[in-house]
Design an enzyme around this catalytic site. Sequence first.
Site, PDB file in Angstrom:
ATOM      1  CG  ASP A  13      -1.529  -0.889   1.824  1.00 51.55           C
ATOM      2  OD1 ASP A  13      -2.336  -1.744   0.139  1.00 51.55           O
ATOM      3  OD2 ASP A  13      -2.155  -2.052   2.068  1.00 51.55           O
ATOM      4  CE  LYS A  16       3.294  -2.685  -4.811  1.00 46.13           C
ATOM      5  NZ  LYS A  16       2.727  -2.550  -2.770  1.00 46.13           N
ATOM      6  N   GLY A  40      -4.415  -4.255  -4.242  1.00 47.70           N
ATOM      7  CA  GLY A  40      -5.104  -3.193  -4.111  1.00 47.70           C
ATOM      8  C   GLY A  40      -4.722  -2.135  -4.551  1.00 47.70           C
ATOM      9  CG  HIS A  41      -1.866  -1.756  -7.375  1.00 48.24           C
ATOM     10  ND1 HIS A  41      -1.501  -2.926  -8.381  1.00 48.24           N
ATOM     11  CD2 HIS A  41      -1.071  -2.499  -6.110  1.00 48.24           C
ATOM     12  CE1 HIS A  41      -0.042  -3.229  -8.004  1.00 48.24           C
ATOM     13  NE2 HIS A  41      -0.599  -3.077  -6.425  1.00 48.24           N
ATOM     14  CD  GLN A 223       0.516  -9.286  -3.228  1.00 50.52           C
ATOM     15  OE1 GLN A 223       0.737  -9.419  -3.953  1.00 50.52           O
ATOM     16  NE2 GLN A 223      -0.673  -8.659  -2.845  1.00 50.52           N
TER      17      GLN A 223
HETATM   18  P1  IMP Z   1      -2.342 -13.587   1.607  1.00 50.38           P
HETATM   19  O1  IMP Z   1      -1.355 -12.536   0.671  1.00 50.38           O
HETATM   20  O2  IMP Z   1      -4.360 -12.848   1.638  1.00 50.38           O
HETATM   21  O3  IMP Z   1      -2.127 -14.565   1.845  1.00 50.38           O
HETATM   22  O4  IMP Z   1      -2.376 -12.213   3.354  1.00 50.38           O
HETATM   23  C1  IMP Z   1      -1.186 -12.684   3.632  1.00 50.38           C
HETATM   24  C2  IMP Z   1      -0.360 -10.642   4.719  1.00 50.38           C
HETATM   25  O5  IMP Z   1      -0.125 -10.336   3.200  1.00 50.38           O
HETATM   26  C3  IMP Z   1      -2.186  -9.971   5.283  1.00 50.38           C
HETATM   27  O6  IMP Z   1      -1.053  -9.616   5.956  1.00 50.38           O
HETATM   28  C4  IMP Z   1      -1.950  -9.308   4.336  1.00 50.38           C
HETATM   29  O7  IMP Z   1      -3.079  -8.581   4.834  1.00 50.38           O
HETATM   30  C5  IMP Z   1      -0.878  -8.952   4.071  1.00 50.38           C
HETATM   31  N1  IMP Z   1      -1.141  -8.428   2.244  1.00 50.38           N
HETATM   32  C6  IMP Z   1      -1.307  -8.607   1.255  1.00 50.38           C
HETATM   33  N2  IMP Z   1      -1.415  -8.341  -0.212  1.00 50.38           N
HETATM   34  C7  IMP Z   1      -1.387  -7.069   0.395  1.00 50.38           C
HETATM   35  C8  IMP Z   1      -1.123  -5.773  -0.734  1.00 50.38           C
HETATM   36  O8  IMP Z   1      -1.884  -5.458  -1.760  1.00 50.38           O
HETATM   37  N3  IMP Z   1      -1.257  -4.343   0.774  1.00 50.38           N
HETATM   38  C9  IMP Z   1      -0.849  -5.240   2.101  1.00 50.38           C
HETATM   39  N4  IMP Z   1      -1.097  -5.782   2.261  1.00 50.38           N
HETATM   40  C10 IMP Z   1      -1.082  -7.091   2.174  1.00 50.38           C
END
Ligand code: IMP
Length: 427
Positions: A13, A16, A40-41, A223
Amino acid sequence: MPGIIVVGTQWGDEGKGKAVDALGEKVDLVVRYSGGNNAGHTVVVGGEKFIMHLLPAGILNRNATTVIGNGVVVDLDVLYHELDGLAARGEVVSHPLVSANAHLITSYHQTLDKVTERFAGKKRIGTTGRGIGPTYSDKVNRVGIRVADLLDPELLHDKVVASLEQKNQILVKIFNRREINADLVTEQLLGHADRIRPYIVDCGRLLNDELDKGKVVLFEGAQAHHLDVDHGTYPFVTSSNPTAGGACTGTGVGPTRIDRVIGVVKAYTTRVGEGPFPTELLDADGERLRADGGEFGATTGRPRRCGWFDAPVVEVANRVNGCTDVFLTKLDVLSGWDEIPVCVGYQINGRRSDVYPMTQSEVQAAKPIYQMMPGWKQDITAVRRFDRLPANCQAYVKRLEELIRCRISGIGVGPGREQAIMLNELV
Ligand code: IMP
């Protein structure tokens, strides 16, 4: 300057989407290389807000071809929901090309993601619940379903049956859930086969050919460094490699083809989900940052945890990713404070460390050491030149640049496409 990676340096977040968008029209192809619809872009164009979870944020750049690389996990329902959603808003976008080797997220991966999180209770990761982890587990366990399998319905069915054999036992016997029907899952997946077929590609070959022609390819990270399964705050991480190396394995392009790595850095720090966060603010200051920065998850709507800028967090990311440039985002959110603390190191069990700790126990124990930087009161959202920023704001940026050991080449001063200060050309 053909191969450029954009990578998050904190816990995601960072903005990007905005950085990718700022590179704009000089880019010929935009490729996503890791993660799935957990991202979430957010991109704001002409005052309109667009949030992409699976589609590359660069899809709004009409000149660019978009590609979903083999390192991405694809939920076909989401792919078409997002594409059709853009079309319904009058956006003329082309269907992305999709790697034949990308893995598919199925309904059973989503179910498993949710039930395992619930089962973990206090030990949960705080996943997005989109089935990301279970899909990557299947990939590594060699029982995954890939995009190319959609081209062979019989093989697809066999693979779904094989994958469900063990999972159904687990769902029924451990989680007390109903068995999942392999025929139904196959049918759901094949429901999208005709639509996706013309866009399935050999991603590595395509990108290497385009790079040979001198085309500019942007590798769009999702991420971030500290959510990387190898380099992040394990186990509180996602299940893929969002770091720059993931751009090579996640698309089929060698490291010698990468010319620039742009680290995206938020002017303060946020995190969603569980896991350590040394500079987290659990007080009114944290709430103020959350409100001023609109820090609510673009994917799950969860309030993001907020804290001051943590320099060692970004410094280690810049080094591991080999960042050549930094794009600093959301600087405008910090306007209005009398003083802004910047974390320059930690106290760890009575010892001082100026670098990011090696072990998870040390990260958990790290207490930030702050340097106080004088704040600025002026609104900076309309500033387009660095020397027009308030003196204290310039000093803040310069200090960050020193601490993170990478040049800052672009600065975001608002959500709009045009709200940026460019210091060095990025393409
Ligand atoms: P998962 O990717 O859904 O398995 O989540 C694993 C961890 O990564 C959790 O703490 C999510 O909140 C975090 N996470 C996954 N995608 C994002 C992102 O795009 N932005 C911020 N945190 C993320």
